[in-house]
Design a protein around this motif. Structure first.
Motif, PDB file in Angstrom:
ATOM      1  N   GLU A   1       0.824  -1.211   0.000  1.00 40.87           N
ATOM      2  CA  GLU A   1       0.000   0.000   0.000  1.00 40.87           C
ATOM      3  C   GLU A   1       0.857   1.260   0.000  1.00 40.87           C
ATOM      4  O   GLU A   1       0.333   2.371  -0.011  1.00 40.87           O
ATOM      5  CB  GLU A   1      -0.911   0.010   1.233  1.00 40.87           C
ATOM      6  N   GLY A   2       2.178   1.094   0.045  1.00 43.16           N
ATOM      7  CA  GLY A   2       3.077   2.241   0.014  1.00 43.16           C
ATOM      8  C   GLY A   2       3.381   2.833   1.374  1.00 43.16           C
ATOM      9  O   GLY A   2       3.932   3.941   1.461  1.00 43.16           O
ATOM     10  N   LYS A   3       3.073   2.114   2.449  1.00 45.26           N
ATOM     11  CA  LYS A   3       3.342   2.614   3.793  1.00 45.26           C
ATOM     12  C   LYS A   3       4.834   2.543   4.105  1.00 45.26           C
ATOM     13  O   LYS A   3       5.549   1.659   3.630  1.00 45.26           O
ATOM     14  CB  LYS A   3       2.578   1.804   4.844  1.00 45.26           C
ATOM     15  N   THR A   4       5.293   3.473   4.918  1.00 44.82           N
ATOM     16  CA  THR A   4       6.669   3.467   5.417  1.00 44.82           C
ATOM     17  C   THR A   4       6.676   2.753   6.764  1.00 44.82           C
ATOM     18  O   THR A   4       5.892   3.093   7.652  1.00 44.82           O
ATOM     19  CB  THR A   4       7.201   4.904   5.570  1.00 44.82           C
ATOM     20  N   ILE A   5       7.558   1.768   6.919  1.00 43.72           N
ATOM     21  CA  ILE A   5       7.540   0.921   8.118  1.00 43.72           C
ATOM     22  C   ILE A   5       8.907   0.922   8.781  1.00 43.72           C
ATOM     23  O   ILE A   5       9.928   0.645   8.143  1.00 43.72           O
ATOM     24  CB  ILE A   5       7.140  -0.528   7.757  1.00 43.72           C
ATOM     25  N   ILE A   6       8.908   1.226  10.079  1.00 43.53           N
ATOM     26  CA  ILE A   6      10.116   1.171  10.904  1.00 43.53           C
ATOM     27  C   ILE A   6       9.894   0.096  11.963  1.00 43.53           C
ATOM     28  O   ILE A   6       8.929   0.158  12.730  1.00 43.53           O
ATOM     29  CB  ILE A   6      10.396   2.520  11.599  1.00 43.53           C
ATOM     30  N   ILE A   7      10.787  -0.901  12.029  1.00 44.17           N
ATOM     31  CA  ILE A   7      10.634  -1.984  12.997  1.00 44.17           C
ATOM     32  C   ILE A   7      11.939  -2.174  13.766  1.00 44.17           C
ATOM     33  O   ILE A   7      13.011  -2.311  13.162  1.00 44.17           O
ATOM     34  CB  ILE A   7      10.273  -3.325  12.315  1.00 44.17           C
ATOM     35  N   ALA A   8      11.854  -2.176  15.086  1.00 49.10           N
ATOM     36  CA  ALA A   8      12.970  -2.585  15.938  1.00 49.10           C
ATOM     37  C   ALA A   8      12.678  -4.015  16.365  1.00 49.10           C
ATOM     38  O   ALA A   8      11.655  -4.273  16.997  1.00 49.10           O
ATOM     39  CB  ALA A   8      13.081  -1.670  17.153  1.00 49.10           C
ATOM     40  N   GLU A   9      13.550  -4.945  16.019  1.00 49.88           N
ATOM     41  CA  GLU A   9      13.197  -6.360  16.197  1.00 49.88           C
ATOM     42  C   GLU A   9      14.449  -7.226  16.300  1.00 49.88           C
ATOM     43  O   GLU A   9      15.486  -6.921  15.694  1.00 49.88           O
ATOM     44  CB  GLU A   9      12.334  -6.801  15.000  1.00 49.88           C
ATOM     45  N   HIS A  10      14.343  -8.313  17.080  1.00 47.80           N
ATOM     46  CA  HIS A  10      15.417  -9.309  17.146  1.00 47.80           C
ATOM     47  C   HIS A  10      15.153 -10.476  16.192  1.00 47.80           C
ATOM     48  O   HIS A  10      16.094 -11.023  15.617  1.00 47.80           O
ATOM     49  CB  HIS A  10      15.564  -9.847  18.567  1.00 47.80           C
ATOM     50  N   ARG A  11      13.900 -10.879  16.064  1.00 48.06           N
ATOM     51  CA  ARG A  11      13.586 -11.987  15.162  1.00 48.06           C
ATOM     52  C   ARG A  11      13.739 -11.519  13.722  1.00 48.06           C
ATOM     53  O   ARG A  11      13.082 -10.570  13.299  1.00 48.06           O
ATOM     54  CB  ARG A  11      12.157 -12.474  15.400  1.00 48.06           C
ATOM     55  N   LEU A  12      14.579 -12.199  12.979  1.00 50.88           N
ATOM     56  CA  LEU A  12      14.876 -11.782  11.609  1.00 50.88           C
ATOM     57  C   LEU A  12      14.159 -12.605  10.552  1.00 50.88           C
ATOM     58  O   LEU A  12      13.845 -12.105   9.476  1.00 50.88           O
ATOM     59  CB  LEU A  12      16.397 -11.865  11.359  1.00 50.88           C
ATOM     60  N   TYR A  13      13.904 -13.880  10.858  1.00 51.64           N
ATOM     61  CA  TYR A  13      13.500 -14.831   9.817  1.00 51.64           C
ATOM     62  C   TYR A  13      12.242 -14.416   9.063  1.00 51.64           C
ATOM     63  O   TYR A  13      12.124 -14.640   7.868  1.00 51.64           O
ATOM     64  CB  TYR A  13      13.310 -16.228  10.423  1.00 51.64           C
TER      65      TYR A  13
ATOM     66  N   ARG B   1      19.905 -12.911  15.751  1.00 54.05           N
ATOM     67  CA  ARG B   1      19.162 -14.164  15.679  1.00 54.05           C
ATOM     68  C   ARG B   1      19.368 -14.809  14.303  1.00 54.05           C
ATOM     69  O   ARG B   1      19.849 -14.182  13.360  1.00 54.05           O
ATOM     70  CB  ARG B   1      17.666 -13.908  15.899  1.00 54.05           C
ATOM     71  N   ALA B   2      18.933 -16.069  14.195  1.00 48.32           N
ATOM     72  CA  ALA B   2      19.079 -16.808  12.936  1.00 48.32           C
ATOM     73  C   ALA B   2      18.203 -16.189  11.850  1.00 48.32           C
ATOM     74  O   ALA B   2      17.010 -15.996  12.056  1.00 48.32           O
ATOM     75  CB  ALA B   2      18.696 -18.265  13.146  1.00 48.32           C
ATOM     76  N   PRO B   3      18.779 -15.877  10.688  1.00 52.45           N
ATOM     77  CA  PRO B   3      17.965 -15.344   9.592  1.00 52.45           C
ATOM     78  C   PRO B   3      17.136 -16.422   8.897  1.00 52.45           C
ATOM     79  O   PRO B   3      16.228 -16.114   8.144  1.00 52.45           O
ATOM     80  CB  PRO B   3      19.005 -14.754   8.634  1.00 52.45           C
ATOM     81  N   ASP B   4      17.455 -17.690   9.161  1.00 60.15           N
ATOM     82  CA  ASP B   4      16.758 -18.803   8.517  1.00 60.15           C
ATOM     83  C   ASP B   4      16.611 -19.932   9.537  1.00 60.15           C
ATOM     84  O   ASP B   4      17.600 -20.553   9.929  1.00 60.15           O
ATOM     85  CB  ASP B   4      17.560 -19.274   7.296  1.00 60.15           C
TER      86      ASP B   4
END
Length: 516
Positions: A192-204, A244-247
């Motif tokens: 939808e064209g939204k701008t998203i900022i996420i602070a996160e440890h889980r990468l997968y 964290r594990a990316p996969d």
């Protein structure tokens, strides 16, 4: 597409605290998804507070530099202007709730913007449908699980339809199914064209969504990666960076060395529990040996935390019995013998310093010895340098380790941890897993209520899957068992496919061997 967020030479220090952010420069384009990650306490949460205006309008401190959103200086924007442009999901969802029931909470932001009743109803229902919580709309917030509250916070942000979303550890308390649904929601917002900022440890679950991964360390932007670069980082470097594990497909269940002299430490026989006619636990039965580390898993609202409270004597069973070391223990008798670490961190912290926190309730006659023990535990948890700091100044991940330290001060036989790695980086998650294994070697029984697949793989011997208040599956967890028990086939099909492919390959090899 133009610039949506611009951070120019920003440094910030919380009041009476060391500098948290140092010389931050970053430009986020309109429609871009940017993931902030790094070790616990690196400044990710502070970055989100800069962008959504909580710094400097709510959190006091010394701020230099400038932050622009849509070309406007955040310092000069009014609260309603920031709220209209930016939807927020905080690490602790309760801190952003204003009402008592779910539908009203989701509607709250829309009402503040003066939308019509018809539009509000439409926005609430559409947002709830997209996040899969239409069944919760008539519920009270106080009766929801932590993960369900997180879903409500996400839905509330979605209902106001802002241009920018700022999210701090949004998946920390979500089960695997809900994390998958949340990933799909992010993809929709991105489309939808939204701008998203996420602070996160889980990468997968984010690497197919994020455009850039901003790695932070000690309050600075250390490196900026593409998803492809993160996927190719060696395991050793990921560990050193605290990532964290990316996969998840590459994770393997290690061979744990268990206590050889196991004795049954806990047994539940047809236990039922309820509150105000709401059934929480239904005919729960299982036994656990001292020296085991067991993962209690299942969807949000399944009854996992209720089980933890019941075992610790904080919730009374309606029927059935609980046995500790083959002796039936009623509710009050279990208190003090079973230690339960809850999800709600702030309600468990009372001390003036980290050492003081660990010494609460300790024998004053052996204060010196107990202080020495407390400092050793803090060092083991990587918190030694903060020992004289007030607990409320810690990051969410650091608080998580602190409440674990409080539990380690008590020499109880049975320890129950409710989401102990929520908000923890990869290195500290593995640190907690090692501590759990050490407790098992000492002959203690550890039950871990968790949605953290990486923790379960690295720490646990068994997995008990609970749904609708009852045990559905109880299996040992080892490299020969089926680890997909912790995951939904709908959420991570590449890994499921890999497991099935590996199984077919193994069968083929066996058949060839037998034929030869």
């Amino acid at each position: 597409m133009g610039v949506k967020i611009e951070i120019k030479d920003v440094s910030f220090a919380y009041k009476e605290s060391q500098e948290q952010l140092k010389n931050i420069n970053l430009v986020v384009e309109e429609g871009e998804t940017v993931l902030f990650t790094g070790p616990s306490g690196c400044g990710k949460t502070t970055m989100t507070r800069l962008i959504n205006g909580l710094i400097p309008h709510f959190f006091d401190g010394e701020l230099s530099g400038e932050i622009f959103v849509d070309g406007e200086n955040v310092k000069e924007m009014k609260m309603w202007e920031r709220s209209r442009k930016i939807g927020n999901v905080f690490q602790d969802p309760r801190s952003q709730f204003f009402t008592n029931e779910v539908a009203g909470e989701i509607a709250f932001g829309c009402e503040n913007f003066g939308l019509s009743h018809e539009i509000i109803c439409s926005n609430v229902n559409n947002a709830a449908k997209k996040t899969g919580i239409t069944n919760l709309l008539e519920r009270k917030l106080t009766g929801l699980s932590y993960g369900e509250r997180q879903k409500v916070a996400i839905t509330s942000a979605r209902a106001t339809n802002p241009d920018i979303y700022v999210m701090d550890e949004p998946s920390a308390n979500l089960d695997m199914d809900s994390t998958g649904q949340f990933g799909q929601l992010l993809e929709e917002l991105k489309n939808e064209g939204k701008t998203i900022i996420i602070a996160e440890h889980r990468l997968y679950y984010l690497l197919d969504i994020a455009d850039r991964i901003v790695y932070m360390e000690n309050g600075r932007i250390k490196e900026i990666f593409s998803p492809e670069q993160i996927r190719t980082l060696p395991e050793e470097r990921l560990y050193k960076m605290g990532l964290r594990a990316p996969d998840l497909s590459v994770l393997q269940v290690p061979a744990h060395s268990m206590n050889k002299q196991l004795e049954e430490g806990l047994k539940l026989e047809s236990v039922c529990a309820s509150i105000s006619r709401i059934k929480l636990l239904n005919e729960i039965s299982f036994a656990a040996d001292n020296g085991e580390v067991i993962a209690i898993v299942g969807p949000n609202g399944a009854g996992k935390s209720s089980l933890g409270r019941l075992l610790a004597g904080l919730l009374k069973e309606r029927s059935g019995q609980v046995l500790l070391n083959d002796i039936q223990h009623k509710t009050k008798a279990r208190r003090g013998k079973v230690w339960y670490v809850m999800q709600d961190l702030d309600s468990q912290l009372f001390g003036e310093s980290l050492v003081d926190e660990l010494l609460i309730g300790c024998n004053s006659k052996s204060r010196e010895k107990e202080t020495e023990k407390a400092e050793k535990i803090l060092n083991k948890l990587g918190l030694g340098e903060f020992k004289d700091q007030h607990p409320q100044r810690l990051s969410g991940g650091q608080k998580q380790r602190l409440v674990l330290g409080v539990a380690l001060m008590r020499d109880v036989q049975i320890l129950i941890l409710d989401e102990p790695t929520s908000g923890l980086d990869g290195k500290n998650m593995l640190r907690v897993a090692d501590i759990m294994r050490q407790l098992a070697k000492e002959g203690r029984l550890v039950l871990i209520i968790t949605h953290d697949y990486e923790l379960a793989v690295n720490a646990c011997d068994r997995v008990i899957y609970i749904e609708k208040g009852t045990v559905i599956t109880d299996k040992s967890l080892n490299r020969f068992s089926y680890p997909a028990l912790l995951m939904s086939e709908n959420n991570y099909k590449p890994w499921i496919t890999e497991i099935k492919t590996s199984a077919r390959l193994a069968i083929f090899v066996i058949l060839v061997f037998l034929y030869v």
